[in-house]
Motif scaffolding. Structure first.
Motif, PDB file in Angstrom:
ATOM      1  N   GLY A   9      61.042  25.862  46.993  1.00 55.04           N
ATOM      2  CA  GLY A   9      61.613  24.636  47.553  1.00 55.04           C
ATOM      3  C   GLY A   9      62.168  23.663  46.535  1.00 55.04           C
ATOM      4  N   PHE A  10      62.090  23.982  45.243  1.00 57.31           N
ATOM      5  CA  PHE A  10      62.614  23.104  44.197  1.00 57.31           C
ATOM      6  C   PHE A  10      64.017  23.595  43.806  1.00 57.31           C
ATOM      7  CE2 PHE A  10      57.997  22.993  43.885  1.00 57.31           C
ATOM      8  CZ  PHE A  10      57.743  21.628  43.899  1.00 57.31           C
ATOM      9  N   PHE A  11      64.986  23.276  44.663  1.00 54.42           N
ATOM     10  CA  PHE A  11      66.347  23.788  44.455  1.00 54.42           C
ATOM     11  C   PHE A  11      67.023  23.167  43.232  1.00 54.42           C
ATOM     12  CE2 PHE A  11      66.629  24.429  49.340  1.00 54.42           C
ATOM     13  CZ  PHE A  11      65.828  25.554  49.219  1.00 54.42           C
ATOM     14  N   ASN A  12      66.548  22.017  42.796  1.00 53.71           N
ATOM     15  CA  ASN A  12      67.190  21.318  41.668  1.00 53.71           C
ATOM     16  C   ASN A  12      66.368  21.437  40.386  1.00 53.71           C
ATOM     17  OD1 ASN A  12      69.258  20.355  43.423  1.00 53.71           O
ATOM     18  ND2 ASN A  12      67.912  18.697  44.108  1.00 53.71           N
ATOM     19  N   ALA A  13      65.515  22.455  40.316  1.00 51.88           N
ATOM     20  CA  ALA A  13      64.688  22.646  39.122  1.00 51.88           C
ATOM     21  C   ALA A  13      65.559  22.981  37.917  1.00 51.88           C
ATOM     22  CB  ALA A  13      63.668  23.749  39.358  1.00 51.88           C
ATOM     23  N   VAL A  14      65.102  22.521  36.738  1.00 47.54           N
ATOM     24  CA  VAL A  14      65.825  22.760  35.487  1.00 47.54           C
ATOM     25  C   VAL A  14      64.862  23.428  34.501  1.00 47.54           C
ATOM     26  CG1 VAL A  14      67.060  21.702  33.548  1.00 47.54           C
ATOM     27  CG2 VAL A  14      67.311  20.768  35.868  1.00 47.54           C
ATOM     28  N   VAL A  15      65.321  24.498  33.845  1.00 53.40           N
ATOM     29  CA  VAL A  15      64.499  25.231  32.874  1.00 53.40           C
ATOM     30  C   VAL A  15      65.187  25.187  31.514  1.00 53.40           C
ATOM     31  CG1 VAL A  15      63.392  27.422  32.302  1.00 53.40           C
ATOM     32  CG2 VAL A  15      63.685  26.769  34.702  1.00 53.40           C
ATOM     33  N   LYS A  16      64.448  24.712  30.513  1.00 59.06           N
ATOM     34  CA  LYS A  16      64.962  24.669  29.146  1.00 59.06           C
ATOM     35  C   LYS A  16      64.018  25.472  28.245  1.00 59.06           C
ATOM     36  CE  LYS A  16      67.196  20.152  29.582  1.00 59.06           C
ATOM     37  NZ  LYS A  16      67.290  18.764  29.048  1.00 59.06           N
TER      38      LYS A  16
END
Length: 819
Positions: free
Chosen positions: A133-140
């Motif tokens: 449900g975290f469609f706007n997640a960002v992975v760095k």
């Protein structure tokens, strides 16, 4: 040093992965999220990658190096072949290269990392959080590299999740729509829940099972899908959901035809029973009907119709059910009389609302026979032969009963003594309760069983030459999967020691102690031969003299008390035993498969013995000896016994498990007995208990009896073990074992052996150590090294010992894990 050795053979520009770190919103991620990141770094033990070091130490050019060494001197090859042979020299080369190949196979290849792998892992993490449900997640990603060894850190920022809004339906079939709304409270999808892809999959599986068990026989999984609407502006985090259930699509002569789902009921249930070993097309004869079953058989009907009816759960005029089908197959297989039962369904009307079920049962071969023969040699038996045979008979009384008749025996020699042992046992197992008026109790869904077992054996060896008879009548049932109850109606055991005079020839520690006391005591010289008491005359006479005050020893002397203890133990261990008991056992486990690493297991056993015989003895005034009633000239045992055993496993991380076990048991004699029979007592020590002590060598309490077999009637034990992978099939463990045995409420009076209150818990023995295991696949071979960390035998100030030298360790070998 390790860093240099694992990177020196790497190609230029490659980097070894040392560690993966995953942080979610600046918090360390749980293992399930960390497992998304692949590959895993090389395994390390105490910070050292042993598998990688072994792999890197392999020499791919070992064969070439051997050939070069052989050819370095002109006469070397000729000289070696003259000493051995050309074939053996070639084998040397094979051994050298094979050893290098073994290091490659057993070790671990270096796990590398690069930008492509890190980008792929970031993408997988992003996909995972989108499915949560975290469609706007960002992975760095961040990489810390030193000397071609890197630690990679993945930082996940989840941002705000999306939620389920209204849930609407578009169900084509009115029948399905009615079933859905009648069970809507059990839906996995609810307004306000966080969006999770897995929840949609779970709801789809729930609906498929719901419809198939409500009579919708042809329901297809792909008839279900969902529409989820999302605000493209990214402002609204609520997601309207629509459930779609399409009609049935049937292929009619290459054309897809849409048909409305409807409920199908059972119309006819037919059972076809074949003939064991029949491979032809012998016709089935009609047997008749029984409670809705239409029975057919090839030849004579040999099975109880009522038992078949109890095993087949669906009935005519009931809606079709997947659960009823699988339960029927499971219960028919449990009868152990048929090979792979099968069920076929066919529509019996054009509207496809009625189903006919045909159940095909192929009986197994009724008789089976096995035979085994072994040649044995050991430190006791120089030459020996052993045999075993068994006869199995199925469906003995037409109720799927199984009769097993077994016989076994052995013969050999130890020095000049002939050793023989012969035994037989008969077991009848029935898949129902053999009870009067048990029709309502015999429900096959609880897997009822009745087990009747009798056996007898006789030994003629270097021991006490035992003769025994056993008989058991018990009921067993399982109301749920992995839960089992057993009620033992009668458990009879009779043990007769025929060679009691050889006691001191078997229990040599007691004999040595008796010799020491006798040599220090003014006693009759005729009792000795070559400086030792003769067996049995000398030993018996000396004991008699001591206990009847015919020596210089008195009841105030320690030697007198030691002789008294030896005689009490001899009397107990050579006493014939008659045990007539009943009991109740319970077992429950959350383990669902062989490979489960996280589960809980609980076992309880409560038994009682001698109550009925004691009541009869009093009423009929049976003969008594020393205040005990006799049956067949043997005092019968009377006691109550309870045991509880709890095992818990936690998966700490990949291939790492923390396991604990807690055990407590007590057996209290009363009435016609003042002690517990040896074979119903508790012992401590050994490969499956406290591994710092040899089996039977721990306890009771803080006593140091020196006996070969120490036992008592109260036991407390706690075990903890941390298990981990080492190298290939090799596994390791660190463990701690705590426990001891004591005497309580019996005829033992020595304070060091008795449990007189919680203050005696300071006599708990503590063993710690490490283990090495090798996993063969089918079984695991285990070597554990235990150290006596807290030894209750020593004076209180000296009991703790942390001197972990291998010479102080107690090695134990075992098969599979101890718990």
């Amino acid at each position: 040093m390790v860093g240099c050795s694992i990177t020196k053979h790497l190609p230029q520009g490659t980097v070894i992965l040392k560690k993966n770190e995953v942080f979610v919103d600046e918090k360390n991620a749980v293992d399930s999220i960390k497992n998304i990141v692949q590959p895993k770094p090389n395994k390390r033990f105490l910070g050292i990658p042993f598998g990688l070091l072994l792999h890197q130490s392999a020499n791919d050019s070992a064969g070439i190096a051997f050939d070069t060494w052989i050819a370095k001197k002109p006469n070397r090859q000729k000289r070696m072949e003259s000493i051995w042979s050309a074939k053996q020299v070639a084998k040397m080369r094979d051994y050298i290269t094979g050893y290098q190949h073994w290091k490659k196979r057993t070790g671990e290849a270096p796990v590398l990392t690069d930008t492509l792998l890190r980008a792929a892992n970031a993408q997988k993490l992003n996909a995972f959080f989108s499915n949560e449900g975290f469609f706007n997640a960002v992975v760095k990603t961040e990489t810390e590299e030193k000397n071609n060894i890197a630690t990679v850190r993945y930082n996940v920022t989840t941002n705000s999740p999306y939620y389920l809004d209204s849930i609407s339906t578009n169900i084509k079939s009115p029948v399905l729509d009615s079933i859905y709304h009648a069970n809507i409270k059990k839906s996995v999808l609810n307004q306000g829940d966080t969006f999770r892809t897995m929840a949609f999959e779970q709801e789809r599986n729930r609906l498929f099972s719901l419809f198939r068990n409500a009579g919708v026989y042809p329901f297809q999984f792909n008839s279900i899908d969902f529409n989820v609407s999302i605000d493209s502006s990214g402002v609204d985090y609520r997601l309207p959901v629509q459930l779609n259930i399409r009609n049935y699509i049937e292929n009619q002569e290459g054309t897809a035809v849409e048909k409305e789902y409807q409920i199908s009921k059972m119309n006819l249930v037919q059972v076809f029973i074949g003939k064991a070993g029949n491979t032809g097309n012998e016709p089935y004869d009609s047997i008749g009907t029984y409670d809705g079953l239409t029975l057919f058989s090839q030849g004579k009907m040999r099975y109880n119709s009522r038992l078949l009816r109890e095993s087949i759960t669906f009935k005519i005029n009931e809606p079709y059910s997947d659960n009823a089908r699988s339960t029927t197959l499971r219960q028919l297989s449990r009868l152990q009389s048929f090979d792979y039962p099968t069920i076929k369904y066919n529509y019996s009307n054009e509207d496809e609302t009625l189903l006919d079920a045909s159940i095909y049962l192929m009986p197994k071969e009724r008789y089976s026979l096995d035979f085994g023969l072994d040649v044995t040699q050991s430190n006791i038996i120089k030459r020996g032969v052993a045999f075993s045979s068994g006869l199995g008979v199925l469906n003995v009384f037409r109720g799927a009963e199984t009769l097993e008749i077994g016989a076994r025996g052995s013969a050999g020699r130890s020095s000049d003594v002939a050793i023989t042992e012969f035994a037989f046992d008969v077991q009848l197992r029935s898949p129902q309760f053999l009870l009067p008026f048990a029709k309502k109790l015999n429900r096959q869904d609880i897997a009822p069983q009745t087990i009747l077992r009798v056996g007898s054996g006789i030994q003629n060896n270097i021991g006490l030459d035992k003769q025994n008879f056993t008989g058991t009548f018990q009921y067993q049932w399982s109301p749920k999967k992995n839960r089992r109850w057993t009620f033992v109606l009668a458990d009879v055991e009779f043990v007769k020691n025929k060679n009691k005079n050889n006691y001191f020839g078997v229990y040599t520690n007691a004999y040595s102690e008796l010799n020491t006391i006798a040599s220090e005591t003014n006693t009759n010289p005729s009792y000795f031969s070559n400086g030792k008491l003769t067996i049995p005359q000398g030993a018996d006479s000396f004991v008699y003299d001591v206990l009847n005050n015919n020596t210089s020893l008195t009841s105030l002397d320690e030697g007198y008390n030691r002789v008294q203890r030896i005689e009490e133990r001899r009397g107990r261990l050579t006493q014939n035993n008659l045990i007539f008991s009943s009991g109740l056992q319970f077992y429950n486990s959350t383990k669902s498969g062989v490979f489960d690493k996280e589960f809980t297991q609980f076992r309880m056993n409560f038994s009682w013995a001698g109550n009925l015989l004691n009541t009869i003895g009093k009423r009929l005034d049976w003969n008594q000896e020393n205040g005990q009633y006799l049956l067949f000239d043997v005092p019968f045992s009377q006691f109550i016994k309870i045991e509880t055993d709890l095992i818990k496993h936690w998966e700490v991380s990949n291939n790492q498990v923390f396991a604990v076990r807690a055990f407590a048991g007590a057996a209290i004699p009363y009435g016609n007995a003042d002690n517990i029979p040896f074979n119903r007592s508790f012992f401590a020590g050994g490969a499956y208990d406290n591994r710092a002590w040899e089996v039977y060598r721990l306890g009771p309490g803080s006593s140091n009896t020196g006996n070969e077999f120490n036992e008592a009637n109260l036991k407390i034990a706690f075990n903890a073990e941390y298990r981990f992978d080492l190298l290939g099939a090799f596994k390791g463990a660190l463990f701690m074992d705590v426990g001891n045995i004591w005497n309580v409420a019996d005829n033992i009076k020595e304070p060091s052996r008795r449990f007189d209150g919680f203050k005696d818990l300071d006599e708990l023995a503590v063993g710690t150590g490490f283990g090495l295991r090798y996993d063969f696949g089918l079984f695991l071979l285990r070597l554990d090294m235990g150290f006596k960390t807290h030894n209750p035998v020593l004076p209180k100030g000296d009991r703790w010992n942390f001197n972990y030298q291998l010479k102080n360790a107690n090695p134990t070998l075992g098969i599979n894990y101890p718990f």
